[in-house]
Design a protein around this motif. Structure first.
Motif: not given
Length: 114
Positions: A33, A35-37, A103, A108, A110
């Motif tokens: 991942l 950047n949290d993606k 990206n 995201s 999240k």
């Protein structure tokens, strides 16, 4: 499913310049991942790549490309790459950079705590 440790190491090395990289076991492999993606995943000896769906036709012509199919449905903007497409460092760099480019614009998934 176990994932190819050497392929994961090679991907990890190419992602070193990125500031926010985490690794998470998912999809039966190891997801990277950025950047949290979700960016790129190593599963078995293959990669699963997340890229701009507008590039689907161009990407499908690349060595090692296979469509990603989940629950009988082909996922646009995702592909699997077999070992033929990751043999050389140049080939692997293509796939990692393709994922990194998308990206920056990807949303995201999240979960937010309310």
């Amino acid at each position: 499913m176990a994932y190819n440790q050497e392929l994961a190491r090679r991907v990890r090395e190419l992602l070193k310049p990125e500031k926010n990289v985490t690794e998470k076991k998912m999809f039966g492999g190891l997801a990277f991942l950025v950047n949290d993606k979700m960016c790129i995943t190593v599963g078995g000896d293959d990669l699963m790549c997340r890229f701009d769906p507008a590039l689907q036709k161009e990407v499908s012509m690349k060595k090692g490309y296979q469509p990603t199919v989940m629950k009988g449905r082909e996922l646009k903007g995702y592909c699997d790459v077999n070992p033929e497409g990751t043999k050389s460092e140049a080939d692997l760099s293509y796939w990692v950079n393709l994922c990194l480019d998308f990206n920056k614009h990807a949303k995201s998934s999240k979960k937010q705590n309310n």
